[in-house]
Design a protein around this motif. Structure first.
Motif, mmCIF file in Angstrom:
data_model
loop_
_atom_site.group_PDB
_atom_site.id
_atom_site.type_symbol
_atom_site.label_atom_id
_atom_site.label_comp_id
_atom_site.label_asym_id
_atom_site.label_seq_id
_atom_site.Cartn_x
_atom_site.Cartn_y
_atom_site.Cartn_z
ATOM 1 N N ALA A 1 0.831 -1.199 0.000
ATOM 2 C CA ALA A 1 0.000 0.000 0.000
ATOM 3 C C ALA A 1 0.862 1.243 0.000
ATOM 4 O O ALA A 1 1.938 1.289 0.600
ATOM 5 C CB ALA A 1 -0.924 0.010 1.217
ATOM 6 N N ASP A 2 0.386 2.271 -0.692
ATOM 7 C CA ASP A 2 1.095 3.542 -0.763
ATOM 8 C C ASP A 2 1.181 4.152 0.628
ATOM 9 O O ASP A 2 0.247 4.077 1.410
ATOM 10 C CB ASP A 2 0.339 4.491 -1.709
ATOM 11 C CG ASP A 2 1.153 5.712 -2.083
ATOM 12 O OD1 ASP A 2 1.653 6.374 -1.172
ATOM 13 O OD2 ASP A 2 1.272 6.008 -3.278
ATOM 14 N N GLY A 3 2.301 4.802 0.908
ATOM 15 C CA GLY A 3 2.471 5.431 2.218
ATOM 16 C C GLY A 3 2.064 6.880 2.238
ATOM 17 O O GLY A 3 2.441 7.610 3.144
ATOM 18 N N GLY A 4 1.282 7.338 1.258
ATOM 19 C CA GLY A 4 0.908 8.744 1.169
ATOM 20 C C GLY A 4 -0.100 9.160 2.212
ATOM 21 O O GLY A 4 -0.566 8.390 3.046
ATOM 22 N N GLU A 5 -0.470 10.435 2.162
ATOM 23 C CA GLU A 5 -1.362 11.008 3.158
ATOM 24 C C GLU A 5 -2.836 10.751 2.873
ATOM 25 O O GLU A 5 -3.677 10.975 3.712
ATOM 26 C CB GLU A 5 -1.136 12.528 3.252
ATOM 27 C CG GLU A 5 0.265 12.896 3.730
ATOM 28 C CD GLU A 5 0.555 12.383 5.120
ATOM 29 O OE1 GLU A 5 -0.352 12.422 5.971
ATOM 30 O OE2 GLU A 5 1.687 11.919 5.353
ATOM 31 N N GLY A 6 -3.159 10.279 1.696
ATOM 32 C CA GLY A 6 -4.562 10.032 1.386
ATOM 33 C C GLY A 6 -5.197 11.214 0.694
ATOM 34 O O GLY A 6 -4.718 12.340 0.757
ATOM 35 N N GLY A 7 -6.307 10.951 0.012
ATOM 36 C CA GLY A 7 -6.990 12.001 -0.732
ATOM 37 C C GLY A 7 -8.141 12.563 0.061
ATOM 38 O O GLY A 7 -8.056 12.773 1.271
ATOM 39 N N GLU A 8 -9.263 12.816 -0.609
ATOM 40 C CA GLU A 8 -10.432 13.362 0.064
ATOM 41 C C GLU A 8 -10.858 12.435 1.201
ATOM 42 O O GLU A 8 -10.931 11.226 1.051
ATOM 43 C CB GLU A 8 -11.586 13.509 -0.937
ATOM 44 C CG GLU A 8 -11.319 14.569 -2.001
ATOM 45 C CD GLU A 8 -12.505 14.737 -2.927
ATOM 46 O OE1 GLU A 8 -13.597 14.272 -2.574
ATOM 47 O OE2 GLU A 8 -12.342 15.330 -4.000
ATOM 48 N N GLY B 1 -10.448 10.869 -10.979
ATOM 49 C CA GLY B 1 -10.110 9.911 -9.928
ATOM 50 C C GLY B 1 -8.788 10.249 -9.270
ATOM 51 O O GLY B 1 -8.617 10.092 -8.056
ATOM 52 N N ALA B 2 -7.825 10.726 -10.055
ATOM 53 C CA ALA B 2 -6.528 11.117 -9.505
ATOM 54 C C ALA B 2 -6.669 12.267 -8.518
ATOM 55 O O ALA B 2 -5.998 12.307 -7.483
ATOM 56 C CB ALA B 2 -5.577 11.488 -10.637
ATOM 57 N N LEU C 1 -3.684 12.540 -5.654
ATOM 58 C CA LEU C 1 -2.436 12.416 -6.405
ATOM 59 C C LEU C 1 -2.096 13.695 -7.163
ATOM 60 O O LEU C 1 -0.928 13.977 -7.420
ATOM 61 C CB LEU C 1 -2.523 11.243 -7.381
ATOM 62 C CG LEU C 1 -2.756 9.864 -6.743
ATOM 63 C CD1 LEU C 1 -3.007 8.820 -7.823
ATOM 64 C CD2 LEU C 1 -1.563 9.472 -5.883
ATOM 65 N N ILE C 2 -3.125 14.430 -7.552
ATOM 66 C CA ILE C 2 -2.955 15.721 -8.207
ATOM 67 C C ILE C 2 -3.983 16.672 -7.613
ATOM 68 O O ILE C 2 -4.942 16.247 -6.952
ATOM 69 C CB ILE C 2 -3.125 15.632 -9.744
ATOM 70 C CG1 ILE C 2 -4.503 15.054 -10.105
ATOM 71 C CG2 ILE C 2 -2.023 14.792 -10.368
ATOM 72 C CD1 ILE C 2 -4.778 14.998 -11.613
ATOM 73 N N HIS C 3 -3.782 17.965 -7.824
ATOM 74 C CA HIS C 3 -4.702 18.968 -7.270
ATOM 75 C C HIS C 3 -5.743 19.418 -8.283
ATOM 76 O O HIS C 3 -6.821 19.898 -7.911
ATOM 77 C CB HIS C 3 -3.917 20.174 -6.763
ATOM 78 C CG HIS C 3 -2.968 19.848 -5.654
ATOM 79 N ND1 HIS C 3 -3.388 19.470 -4.391
ATOM 80 C CD2 HIS C 3 -1.611 19.814 -5.626
ATOM 81 C CE1 HIS C 3 -2.342 19.232 -3.618
ATOM 82 N NE2 HIS C 3 -1.254 19.430 -4.345
ATOM 83 N N HIS D 1 1.565 7.818 -16.031
ATOM 84 C CA HIS D 1 1.793 6.444 -15.573
ATOM 85 C C HIS D 1 0.870 6.065 -14.418
ATOM 86 O O HIS D 1 0.494 4.899 -14.265
ATOM 87 C CB HIS D 1 3.255 6.298 -15.162
ATOM 88 C CG HIS D 1 3.639 4.923 -14.719
ATOM 89 N ND1 HIS D 1 3.352 3.792 -15.446
ATOM 90 C CD2 HIS D 1 4.311 4.489 -13.606
ATOM 91 C CE1 HIS D 1 3.817 2.724 -14.810
ATOM 92 N NE2 HIS D 1 4.397 3.133 -13.695
ATOM 93 N N THR D 2 0.522 7.046 -13.583
ATOM 94 C CA THR D 2 -0.357 6.787 -12.441
ATOM 95 C C THR D 2 -1.385 7.895 -12.324
ATOM 96 O O THR D 2 -1.101 9.050 -12.661
ATOM 97 C CB THR D 2 0.454 6.710 -11.134
ATOM 98 O OG1 THR D 2 1.146 7.961 -10.935
ATOM 99 C CG2 THR D 2 1.440 5.563 -11.151
ATOM 100 N N PRO D 3 -2.592 7.549 -11.817
ATOM 101 C CA PRO D 3 -3.058 6.205 -11.462
ATOM 102 C C PRO D 3 -3.441 5.403 -12.704
ATOM 103 O O PRO D 3 -3.651 5.971 -13.775
ATOM 104 C CB PRO D 3 -4.286 6.485 -10.605
ATOM 105 C CG PRO D 3 -4.858 7.749 -11.189
ATOM 106 C CD PRO D 3 -3.643 8.572 -11.574
ATOM 107 N N LYS D 4 -3.551 4.093 -12.511
ATOM 108 C CA LYS D 4 -4.085 3.233 -13.556
ATOM 109 C C LYS D 4 -5.614 3.232 -13.462
ATOM 110 O O LYS D 4 -6.191 3.515 -12.415
ATOM 111 C CB LYS D 4 -3.564 1.799 -13.417
ATOM 112 C CG LYS D 4 -2.058 1.669 -13.520
ATOM 113 C CD LYS D 4 -1.513 2.198 -14.840
ATOM 114 C CE LYS D 4 -0.033 1.913 -14.974
ATOM 115 N NZ LYS D 4 0.553 2.585 -16.156
#
Length: 400
Positions: free
Chosen positions: A180-187, A258-259, A264-266, A276-279
């Motif tokens: 799993a990605d270690g990012g902060e999460g989206g909405e 979705g990104a 992943l983007i603003h 390349h991401t997201p798929k």
């Protein structure tokens, strides 16, 4: 005119992809660091940007599966053998996407590392299996490759068949640890696995409508849709999608929105610089269909159907990282993938699903658990194969 420079390189197939592999130490000094010089070099090696879309003047094969570059170096992290960096090279634009991993080429990293002297000789058995611990530098994750060895050399030939690859080879087992990605999460500030904190979200995409989606960060950030919601059956082959410009535009719009939802983007405009991401993938319950090889795939032999897009086109088989996402999502009750699989695997191997893709079928396993109210995937497993296609030097004109 200045002569071409030549750089030691190896051309390898990994899974259903192939790419140009380099040892970091062999690159020109300016390209040994991230930045414009490295990107310019890899673009020229692969043959991009090519307004004709063919990559004739480079090593690329004019598809997302064959426009790839890999840089491997001795690992700087304790408990790892090598660091692995993957670049997805755009075909018709001057852009290298470093935002994610390639799961298919991950299968070739261990063999390349052994053959290139990047694994300590004492770690390589004369006969047996060499375990190579790989630090995937794009996403900061560990991959463990179990590489067969015969006579102290990587064993590349064998009878392991992989749908999407014409010829059999030796099996390489891959373990993706804590994928799993270690990012902060989206909405919603959700867990790293589900960035919005929801197993199923609603995407409101202008010009397309409202769609249910499972947004997951495992292997690679992936957006899963129900095939029926986008006018598909899940049995489509490449021509049915890639020849439909309007359909591709809709899928790209969904991917962009979705990104944003995944954090992943603003802004949706940024999606063009993150190809390349997201798929994006769509799923359906099992159905009979004929794969691109002409082989009949029976509904009774699979748990679900999955079709995925990569770099704006329907993939000819399945990206390895997306397969990790499929396995992870299938292991969590309530996701669209789990629902398409009828609530769990029908066919046999506990903790795994077998899904149908355009070239045939693939089995992937994942271990998931609910910890303190959050889903966590500790490991995903799948088998691929890899083979050296050519080794020597690539030649490129000097960059300005």
């Amino acid at each position: 005119m200045a002569p071409q420079i030549r750089i030691p390189a190896t051309y390898l197939r990994g899974g259903t992809s192939k790419g140009v592999f380099f040892r970091l130490q062999d690159l020109p000094a300016a390209a040994q660091q991230p930045g414009a010089a490295r990107d310019a070099l890899l673009l020229r090696v692969i043959g991009s940007p090519d307004p004709y879309g063919k990559q004739i003047d480079g090593m690329g094969g004019a598809t997302s599966s064959t426009s790839k570059a890999v840089i491997v170096s001795p690992s700087t992290r304790p408990g790892h053998d090598v660091d692995y960096l993957f670049g997805q090279v755009a075909i018709d634009s001057p852009f290298v996407d470093w935002s994610g991993n390639c799961g298919n080429l991950s299968a070739a990293v261990g063999p390349f590392a052994i053959a290139s002297g990047l694994v300590a000789p004492g770690r390589i058995p004369h006969d047996g299996v060499c375990t190579v611990r790989i630090w995937q530098a794009n996403i900061g994750k560990t991959i463990v490759a179990h590489v067969p060895v015969a006579g102290g050399q990587v064993q590349e030939t064998g009878d392991f068949a992989l749908d999407g690859v014409a010829f059999p080879a030796a099996e390489v087992l891959l373990e993706f640890l804590d994928p799993a990605d270690g990012g902060e999460g989206g909405e919603g500030g959700g867990s790293a696995l589900f960035p919005t904190g929801q197993l199923v979200d609603t995407l409101d995409v202008p010009g397309v409508g409202r769609l249910q989606a499972t947004l997951i960060n495992a292997g690679i950030p992936t957006i899963f849709l129900n095939a029926r919601d986008v006018g598909c059956t899940g049995t489509e082959l490449q021509d049915a999608i890639n020849g439909d410009a309007a359909a591709l535009a809709r899928f790209e719009a969904i991917r962009a929105w979705g990104a944003v939802k995944m954090g992943l983007i603003h802004d949706v405009a940024e999606a063009a610089t993150r190809q390349h991401t997201p798929k994006l993938a769509f799923v359906a319950p099992p159905a009979d269909y004929v794969a691109s090889s002409g082989t009949a795939v029976r509904a009774a032999d699979i748990d679900l159907l999955v079709r995925a897009l990569s770099m704006g086109k329907l993939h000819h088989a399945m990206m390895g990282t997306a397969a990790v996402a499929i396995g992870a999502a299938a292991a969590v009750p309530g996701t669209l993938v789990h629902q398409a699989a009828g609530g769990g695997p029908r066919n046999a191997v506990p903790g795994s699903v077998r899904f149908g893709h355009p070239s045939g079928t693939l089995r992937v396993g994942a271990e998931a658990a609910l910890v303190n109210g959050q889903w966590r995937v500790t490991k995903a497993l799948m088998s691929r194969s890899a083979r050296t296609l050519m080794e020597g030097w690539v030649r490129v004109p000097p960059t300005p």
